[in-house]
Design an enzyme around this catalytic site. Sequence first.
Site: not given
Length: 454
Positions: A174, A252
Amino acid sequence: MRLAVVGGGGFRVPLVYGALLRDTLGDTLGDTAKPRVEEVVLHDVSPERLEAVSHVLRGMAAGFDDPPAVRVTTDLDDALRGAAFVFSAVRVGGPAGRIADERVALDLGLVGQETTGPGGIAYGLRTVPVAVRLAERVAAVAPDAWVINFTNPAGMVTEAMRRVLGDRVIGICDSPIGLVRRAAAALGLDPARVSPGYVGLNHLGWLVGLTYEGRDVLPGLLADDAALARVEEARLLGPDWVRGLGALPNEYLYYYYFTREAVAALSGRTRGEALLEQQDRFYADVRARPGEAPAVWRRARRERDETYMAEARDTAHAGDRDTTDLEAGGYEGIALALMAAIARGEPSTMILNVRNGTAVPGLPAEAVVEIPCAVDGSGVRPLAAAPLPGRFLGLMQQVKAVEQTVIEAALTGSERLAVEAFALHPLVDSVSTARRLLDGYRARIPELAAVLPR
């Protein structure tokens, strides 16, 4: 239609069931009934966790007419038999394994994160063999089923499972759709009406374009201080940095672009340690008050979502997560849309983890990449990406080489390849450190030691 959830005692399973309860697309259309999930079979190795989650699902179903039936089992073949779709959501080594993934790296001064860097390698080494065995059982017991992989590291695990299942396994995450949603909202646009130019690997990708009514609106977003401040990824990595990149990175990438700050921020209580405490409390509370299970789960979920990547946001002074973003949903919506596109032939475009082929120039054909795909009743077709600049492609190539080395190490039990995977990763600073990482993980994670015995 039957859905099997492997890892059915996991904390996120109620999200999937809630999405199924809200699914009205399965109602009849004219005289033709459209398929919907009528039975959910939960499989887990822990009967106690299965019982807790089933209490939550029963409470969620109260008041709904004809909700999907729920059955639990610890027999994998029993769970898979007759399934049209299989969700894979397992955590090999459990929460203790995740804590070790983080702590072993941090003790050596490296990023301690469950999917990025050394922790992701350790997680992959012990998970790939289990995922491949699952794929083999699906092929034997439910050969017509589609597997939707939630299991992390999602790209690596999906690529390993493809060796058995080919195109019938698809990975989802997601993070990309969340980034697209936030970018569109910052410009006041409907996320459903934009076309994202997203390209990368799982937990390593960039939004390099955003098309609205035939025009790329991303450059305007990057130039607008006020709009950019509404995008969490830009606050996390800094507006000047994302402008310099000319793209919005997946959250990330903070661990790659701000490695030193990430290590410092993670040196306290790790995410895994915090989640273990939260989840232990959740399962204990459900056992004590099964009649209140849905409310207990909702409170625990809210706490979990609000603390996601909190250490990075605190360090970057990025502020709290946006309330509307928390309420927008994630994995469960992507999974349901993917099922609808395949089972009902409803064409859709979504960002998925799939075989590259020729979609991303510069990466191997067999590599699993995370890119927009066209999905319909015939399956999934990756959409071609524009050639990437070296600052993006080089990092993707290096991390993909690591992922493929991890898969080979895990399936052959090769210590040499495992050390090589650690040493090749851009977040590991020496071969000697790579050897110490492998020793540390073997000492603390029995499931990894079983794959790579000394």
